[in-house]
Design a protein around this motif. Sequence first.
Motif, mmCIF file in Angstrom:
data_model
loop_
_atom_site.group_PDB
_atom_site.id
_atom_site.type_symbol
_atom_site.label_atom_id
_atom_site.label_comp_id
_atom_site.label_asym_id
_atom_site.label_seq_id
_atom_site.Cartn_x
_atom_site.Cartn_y
_atom_site.Cartn_z
ATOM 1 N N ALA A 184 0.831 -1.209 0.000
ATOM 2 C CA ALA A 184 0.000 0.000 0.000
ATOM 3 C C ALA A 184 0.862 1.255 0.000
ATOM 4 N N ASP A 185 1.929 1.261 0.790
ATOM 5 C CA ASP A 185 2.807 2.430 0.845
ATOM 6 C C ASP A 185 3.510 2.665 -0.487
ATOM 7 N N ALA A 186 3.811 1.599 -1.206
ATOM 8 C CA ALA A 186 4.437 1.755 -2.522
ATOM 9 C C ALA A 186 3.501 2.476 -3.483
ATOM 10 N N GLU A 187 2.188 2.291 -3.303
ATOM 11 C CA GLU A 187 1.212 2.961 -4.167
ATOM 12 C C GLU A 187 1.165 4.456 -3.869
ATOM 13 N N PHE A 188 1.071 4.822 -2.584
ATOM 14 C CA PHE A 188 1.119 6.229 -2.176
ATOM 15 C C PHE A 188 1.034 6.262 -0.657
ATOM 16 N N ALA A 256 9.688 17.534 3.026
ATOM 17 C CA ALA A 256 9.332 16.124 2.843
ATOM 18 C C ALA A 256 10.404 15.397 2.046
ATOM 19 N N LEU A 257 10.597 14.136 2.405
ATOM 20 C CA LEU A 257 11.554 13.268 1.726
ATOM 21 C C LEU A 257 10.887 11.932 1.449
ATOM 22 N N ALA A 258 10.939 11.480 0.205
ATOM 23 C CA ALA A 258 10.418 10.161 -0.152
ATOM 24 C C ALA A 258 11.408 9.497 -1.097
ATOM 25 N N THR A 259 11.794 8.257 -0.774
ATOM 26 C CA THR A 259 12.796 7.556 -1.575
ATOM 27 C C THR A 259 12.370 6.122 -1.839
ATOM 28 N N PRO A 260 12.770 5.576 -2.991
ATOM 29 C CA PRO A 260 12.546 4.151 -3.235
ATOM 30 C C PRO A 260 13.664 3.326 -2.613
ATOM 31 N N GLU A 261 13.377 2.083 -2.351
ATOM 32 C CA GLU A 261 14.414 1.178 -1.866
ATOM 33 C C GLU A 261 15.506 1.044 -2.928
ATOM 34 N N GLN A 271 15.512 14.155 -3.641
ATOM 35 C CA GLN A 271 14.175 13.686 -3.273
ATOM 36 C C GLN A 271 13.537 14.558 -2.193
ATOM 37 N N ILE A 272 14.194 15.641 -1.827
ATOM 38 C CA ILE A 272 13.709 16.516 -0.760
ATOM 39 C C ILE A 272 12.937 17.686 -1.359
ATOM 40 N N VAL A 273 11.761 17.952 -0.808
ATOM 41 C CA VAL A 273 10.928 19.081 -1.229
ATOM 42 C C VAL A 273 10.671 19.960 -0.011
ATOM 43 N N THR A 274 10.822 21.272 -0.169
ATOM 44 C CA THR A 274 10.587 22.199 0.944
ATOM 45 C C THR A 274 9.746 23.379 0.490
ATOM 46 N N PHE A 311 5.405 12.011 -4.256
ATOM 47 C CA PHE A 311 4.776 11.866 -2.944
ATOM 48 C C PHE A 311 5.216 13.011 -2.029
ATOM 49 N N ALA A 312 6.518 13.277 -2.016
ATOM 50 C CA ALA A 312 7.040 14.368 -1.191
ATOM 51 C C ALA A 312 6.464 15.707 -1.643
ATOM 52 N N GLN A 313 6.378 15.898 -2.962
ATOM 53 C CA GLN A 313 5.835 17.148 -3.493
ATOM 54 C C GLN A 313 4.379 17.334 -3.077
ATOM 55 N N TYR A 314 3.626 16.247 -3.117
ATOM 56 C CA TYR A 314 2.214 16.305 -2.733
ATOM 57 C C TYR A 314 2.056 16.783 -1.293
#
Length: 407
Positions: A184-188, A256-261, A271-274, A311-314
């Motif tokens: 589920a987290d991989a989806e969003f 926000a920070l979101a990264t793939p494995e 991957q950082i958005v501020t 995701f981070a941008q959202y």
Amino acid sequence: MAGGVTVTLGGEDVSAVHSRVREISITRGRQDELDRTGTGTATVSLNYVEGSSISDFVGANGTIELANPVGSSGVIFEGIVDEVLYDLDDSQVVTRVDVVLVDALDFLASIEIAPGVNGILPLPSTVDDGNIFYEQEIPQDRINTAIAESGFEGVTEIFTGNVQIKDTVYAPRTNLLTVIHDAADAEFPGVANVFVQRDGTFTFHGRLARFNPGDAQYHITTYDAGDGAACLGNSGRAHIRRLRLGSSRKNIINAALATPEGILDADIENQIVTDSGSISTYGLRSWSAENLLTFYDDLNNLEANDATLQFAQYYVDNYATPQIRVEDLTFKSIRPGHENAGATWDVLCHADISDIIALQVTNPGIAVNAEYFIEGVRYSIRPLNGSYALVEMSLDLSPRAYWDFSF
């Protein structure tokens, strides 16, 4: 339906004599949209008197149905009996019995995956013996595989998700529900949700259930609700009995920070958005989701880094400034002859997680006319002799404004 509520345990209607059901409390869902949905629980408090048969209900199926004196009744909880507690009274003429039910999330949370039992067999040569391997697939396939491996025989509603999940290696004794939550987290993360509906249906909704709730396949219902002034002359609006509104820094996300494995260390900073303006006003308020199993976004045709960056941008785009949130919204039983009885009982009997409350209130200093998603549901119920029960239903909500654009 004695006392306005029917409780069935192991096929036995324990509410056939209304005095046997003293009180019912139900808690389902999550407090806000950034939490994981927890196991739903229901406690049925019974009075056993001379002549009553005391059954050991542990492991039995249980259903709680609420009568609607002006419309169709609704199942408000379905699960299995987790434990039965006996409180012996000094009078020796009555025994207080609490029957605790849990929903399907508890069933899945109790299972640990094991080599040779879960995942793809035989293992690929690249995977060490003793581990569990799942191949690249969409969330729907990963979740359905996990459910099938669990032996769960209940009803499910698993949507496709909009991404490819990378092939994944798990260590033995990993919780099976972790496999489902990772999908589920991989989806969003935080937007996709795994939950159990009021009728016991185990459910996975991806992002589009939030960004496009009008799509009929999600069967999301909108309920109009308001204060006394908003309800006057509008019989289609449910009458709220308690409301607390607020806005807070704790709900702000401006970094926000979101990264793939498997992301390269050198790529993480990208991957950082501020939001500098929000940081200046409210201070740094951060959120992160790292090592997501997102491999490819099928909806937007994005590789893993860009798929998770969105995701981070959202979160920064939508959470950088405070929203008016509902801290407490409560509905209560209302007499059948009241102008707003039909709409109010419809909410009490049928409103569920992921449905929408369209709220209209006006008070000195504040007015709200906005929609909110239901994240959690809590009931306190006391049966009566008549056709309906004393019901108090409190909802945990999140502003629909967070999802008011196409994604």
